[in-house]
Design a protein around this motif. Structure first.
Motif, PDB file in Angstrom:
ATOM      1  N   CYS A  66     -50.328 -38.300 -14.063  1.00  0.00           N
ATOM      2  CA  CYS A  66     -50.933 -37.553 -15.170  1.00  0.00           C
ATOM      3  C   CYS A  66     -50.088 -36.343 -15.553  1.00  0.00           C
ATOM      4  CB  CYS A  66     -52.356 -37.138 -14.812  1.00  0.00           C
ATOM      5  SG  CYS A  66     -53.496 -38.550 -14.627  1.00  0.00           S
ATOM      6  N   TYR A  67     -49.518 -35.655 -14.577  1.00  0.00           N
ATOM      7  CA  TYR A  67     -48.642 -34.523 -14.878  1.00  0.00           C
ATOM      8  C   TYR A  67     -47.382 -34.980 -15.609  1.00  0.00           C
ATOM      9  CZ  TYR A  67     -50.843 -30.452 -12.672  1.00  0.00           C
ATOM     10  OH  TYR A  67     -51.661 -29.392 -12.385  1.00  0.00           O
ATOM     11  N   LEU A  68     -46.842 -36.137 -15.228  1.00  0.00           N
ATOM     12  CA  LEU A  68     -45.638 -36.635 -15.892  1.00  0.00           C
ATOM     13  C   LEU A  68     -45.910 -36.934 -17.367  1.00  0.00           C
ATOM     14  CD1 LEU A  68     -44.143 -38.979 -13.132  1.00  0.00           C
ATOM     15  CD2 LEU A  68     -43.205 -36.805 -13.932  1.00  0.00           C
ATOM     16  N   TYR A  69     -47.064 -37.522 -17.653  1.00  0.00           N
ATOM     17  CA  TYR A  69     -47.406 -37.810 -19.044  1.00  0.00           C
ATOM     18  C   TYR A  69     -47.770 -36.530 -19.808  1.00  0.00           C
ATOM     19  CZ  TYR A  69     -47.299 -42.912 -18.681  1.00  0.00           C
ATOM     20  OH  TYR A  69     -46.894 -44.216 -18.546  1.00  0.00           O
ATOM     21  N   ALA A  70     -48.275 -35.534 -19.101  1.00  0.00           N
ATOM     22  CA  ALA A  70     -48.647 -34.279 -19.763  1.00  0.00           C
ATOM     23  C   ALA A  70     -47.436 -33.418 -20.089  1.00  0.00           C
ATOM     24  CB  ALA A  70     -49.609 -33.485 -18.879  1.00  0.00           C
ATOM     25  N   ALA A  71     -46.346 -33.611 -19.352  1.00  0.00           N
ATOM     26  CA  ALA A  71     -45.168 -32.754 -19.510  1.00  0.00           C
ATOM     27  C   ALA A  71     -44.394 -33.082 -20.776  1.00  0.00           C
ATOM     28  CB  ALA A  71     -44.264 -32.894 -18.294  1.00  0.00           C
ATOM     29  N   SER A  72     -43.767 -32.069 -21.324  1.00  0.00           N
ATOM     30  CA  SER A  72     -42.863 -32.242 -22.469  1.00  0.00           C
ATOM     31  C   SER A  72     -41.415 -32.411 -22.027  1.00  0.00           C
ATOM     32  CB  SER A  72     -42.962 -31.034 -23.403  1.00  0.00           C
ATOM     33  OG  SER A  72     -44.254 -30.935 -23.963  1.00  0.00           O
ATOM     34  N   VAL A  73     -41.059 -31.765 -20.902  1.00  0.00           N
ATOM     35  CA  VAL A  73     -39.697 -31.825 -20.366  1.00  0.00           C
ATOM     36  C   VAL A  73     -39.785 -31.927 -18.851  1.00  0.00           C
ATOM     37  CG1 VAL A  73     -37.491 -30.602 -20.108  1.00  0.00           C
ATOM     38  CG2 VAL A  73     -38.750 -30.451 -22.264  1.00  0.00           C
ATOM     39  N   PHE A  74     -38.926 -32.755 -18.266  1.00  0.00           N
ATOM     40  CA  PHE A  74     -38.831 -32.848 -16.815  1.00  0.00           C
ATOM     41  C   PHE A  74     -37.561 -32.136 -16.377  1.00  0.00           C
ATOM     42  CE2 PHE A  74     -37.983 -34.988 -12.712  1.00  0.00           C
ATOM     43  CZ  PHE A  74     -39.225 -34.814 -12.110  1.00  0.00           C
ATOM     44  N   ALA A  75     -37.718 -31.072 -15.597  1.00  0.00           N
ATOM     45  CA  ALA A  75     -36.574 -30.282 -15.110  1.00  0.00           C
ATOM     46  C   ALA A  75     -36.157 -30.818 -13.745  1.00  0.00           C
ATOM     47  CB  ALA A  75     -36.956 -28.808 -15.013  1.00  0.00           C
ATOM     48  N   PHE A  76     -34.892 -31.184 -13.629  1.00  0.00           N
ATOM     49  CA  PHE A  76     -34.380 -31.773 -12.383  1.00  0.00           C
ATOM     50  C   PHE A  76     -33.077 -31.058 -12.015  1.00  0.00           C
ATOM     51  CE2 PHE A  76     -32.701 -35.272  -9.719  1.00  0.00           C
ATOM     52  CZ  PHE A  76     -33.842 -35.589  -8.993  1.00  0.00           C
ATOM     53  N   PRO A  77     -33.195 -29.864 -11.383  1.00  0.00           N
ATOM     54  CA  PRO A  77     -32.021 -29.005 -11.192  1.00  0.00           C
ATOM     55  C   PRO A  77     -31.241 -29.238  -9.899  1.00  0.00           C
ATOM     56  CG  PRO A  77     -33.999 -27.829 -10.556  1.00  0.00           C
ATOM     57  CD  PRO A  77     -34.451 -29.195 -11.006  1.00  0.00           C
ATOM     58  N   SER A  78     -31.273 -30.452  -9.351  1.00  0.00           N
ATOM     59  CA  SER A  78     -30.517 -30.736  -8.123  1.00  0.00           C
ATOM     60  C   SER A  78     -29.041 -30.443  -8.335  1.00  0.00           C
ATOM     61  CB  SER A  78     -30.719 -32.189  -7.706  1.00  0.00           C
ATOM     62  OG  SER A  78     -32.059 -32.416  -7.334  1.00  0.00           O
ATOM     63  N   ILE A  79     -28.369 -30.007  -7.254  1.00  0.00           N
ATOM     64  CA  ILE A  79     -27.006 -29.475  -7.416  1.00  0.00           C
ATOM     65  C   ILE A  79     -25.962 -30.174  -6.557  1.00  0.00           C
ATOM     66  CG2 ILE A  79     -27.691 -27.175  -8.202  1.00  0.00           C
ATOM     67  CD1 ILE A  79     -27.498 -26.224  -5.289  1.00  0.00           C
ATOM     68  N   THR A  80     -26.349 -31.019  -5.598  1.00  0.00           N
ATOM     69  CA  THR A  80     -25.359 -31.664  -4.732  1.00  0.00           C
ATOM     70  C   THR A  80     -25.626 -33.163  -4.621  1.00  0.00           C
ATOM     71  OG1 THR A  80     -26.532 -31.530  -2.606  1.00  0.00           O
ATOM     72  CG2 THR A  80     -25.357 -29.544  -3.334  1.00  0.00           C
ATOM     73  N   LYS A  81     -24.673 -33.854  -4.003  1.00  0.00           N
ATOM     74  CA  LYS A  81     -24.773 -35.307  -3.802  1.00  0.00           C
ATOM     75  C   LYS A  81     -25.866 -35.696  -2.827  1.00  0.00           C
ATOM     76  CE  LYS A  81     -21.628 -38.286  -2.942  1.00  0.00           C
ATOM     77  NZ  LYS A  81     -20.406 -38.902  -2.384  1.00  0.00           N
ATOM     78  N   ASN A  82     -26.496 -34.716  -2.180  1.00  0.00           N
ATOM     79  CA  ASN A  82     -27.688 -35.046  -1.395  1.00  0.00           C
ATOM     80  C   ASN A  82     -28.697 -35.757  -2.282  1.00  0.00           C
ATOM     81  OD1 ASN A  82     -26.548 -32.373  -0.088  1.00  0.00           O
ATOM     82  ND2 ASN A  82     -27.665 -33.448   1.506  1.00  0.00           N
TER      83      ASN A  82
END
Length: 381
Positions: free
Chosen positions: A264-280
């Protein structure tokens, strides 16, 4: 064919690798599949999970997130004898069992390494693991990686690219179908944030997830919005303190979400922020989930990671220079301010997942690898 999967853990233990292993075991009825894994308790167990035999080895303790089991060689011998596999599919990185496999695998048995990730966090122990990793790579018929980027960026695999096949990770689309009560909950979530656009993060609060950069990026998000951070982890407390210190009132922590709330949160969101920074961050299953729910994403460039294979810059979302909080915030702001762009990305994001990252797509790719092995050795049954 008879296929034995060697995984770190297995269902009902929940994790990214464990989910992928379960899909390959349960969604390929054309093969006789079973699993050898660690137990999350100090007890050996043999059970039938949805028609498949699972051998679990008692875990005595963990070293650098690697489970250690004194009974593993005995349980492996039993699993190999009873399943008599044509193919052993080894889910890497999980080095401890490889030592025993070296002594127990039969010459006729084909080995596939399902290469989920390089060993990164435990680099200080890599010298100990590298010899057995090198043996696995030499012994493997094929090595399955989750994206072309990971194939190109993996140092251990750089000299064996002819063996490498691309088998992307997958999401279970059935978990993201909305019913009437879900639609009502989506409306409620939007109302909780004043019907302003929602920028959503979902994930474990660890260093490589880059949450501090998302928090810093809030300064450059000029559009009205609520920034919702879901999940938890070792950095949760310090991240909340950072938000409080900087008086960022638009940022809200909601804790870990169950599957239905997540949807429900995914459908409610306008933008998904995914700020991962490494190959992990090897692939980004959470990205694919958001994209399937028509939520365009903003990511950082991560050399050698599948993140930038899942989210395509200027196609399904936006990509920013790594660790550049200003660029990250401006990208979010652009999506919030341009409804037409956001709508276009939302549709192409959903379409990309539908065409590439559902279970049926992964199964088809994996079956093609099995077929290559069978073509070389037609007497496999």
């Amino acid at each position: 064919m008879r296929i034995l999967h060697i995984s770190k853990y297995y269902y009902p233990f929940m994790g990214g690798v464990e989910n992928i292993c379960r899909y390959l075991v349960e969604r390929m009825p054309m093969h006789n599949t079973s699993v050898l894994c660690f137990n999350d308790s100090n007890k050996n167990e043999e059970s039938n999970i949805n028609g498949h035999t699972v051998w679990r080895c008692a875990t005595i303790f963990n070293i650098a997130r690697q489970a250690i089991s004194f009974s593993y060689p005995i349980m492996m011998r039993k699993a190999l004898r009873l399943s008599d596999p044509d193919i052993i599919q080894y889910h890497w990185a999980n080095p401890f069992p490889a030592f025993f496999l070296y002594f127990q695998i039969k010459k006729k048995q084909k080995l596939i390494i399902h290469w989920h990730m390089d060993i990164i966090r435990q680099w200080y122990l890599y010298w100990l693991v590298k010899p057995i990793e090198s043996w696995l790579i030499r012994r493997a018929e094929y090595i399955c990686v989750t994206s072309p980027q990971y194939r190109e960026g993996s140092k251990p695999l750089r000299n064996v690219k002819s063996k490498v096949r691309i088998v992307p990770n997958a999401i279970d689309e059935s978990k993201f179908r909305l019913n009437d009560s879900d639609k009502k909950r989506v409306s409620e979530i939007k109302a909780e944030y004043g019907n302003r656009p929602i920028v959503l993060f979902v994930g474990r609060h660890t260093k490589y997830k880059g949450l501090s950069y998302l928090i810093e990026s809030e300064t450059w998000i000029k559009q009205e919005c609520g920034i919702v951070i879901a999940g938890s982890g070792p950095l949760t407390k310090s991240l909340k303190e950072l938000v409080s210190r900087q008086n960022k009132k638009r940022i809200h922590f909601v804790g870990k979400l169950d599957d239905n709330e997540l949807k429900c949160y995914l459908y409610a969101a306008s933008v998904f922020a995914f700020p991962s920074i490494t190959k992990n961050e090897a692939f980004g299953v959470a990205l694919a989930e958001a994209m399937y729910c028509y939520t365009p994403c903003v990511t950082f460039t991560i050399n050698g990671s599948g993140v930038n294979y899942v989210n395509l810059h200027n196609v399904t979302g936006l990509e920013c220079p790594n660790r550049d909080s200003k660029a990250f915030g401006e990208a979010i702001n652009l999506l919030l301010s341009d409804n037409a762009l956001r709508t276009r990305f939302a549709q192409t994001a959903h379409d990309r997942v539908n065409q590439n990252f559902l279970i049926r797509n992964m199964i088809a790719k994996m079956e093609s690898v099995y077929n290559e092995i069978e073509a070389k050795q037609p007497n496999l049954n």
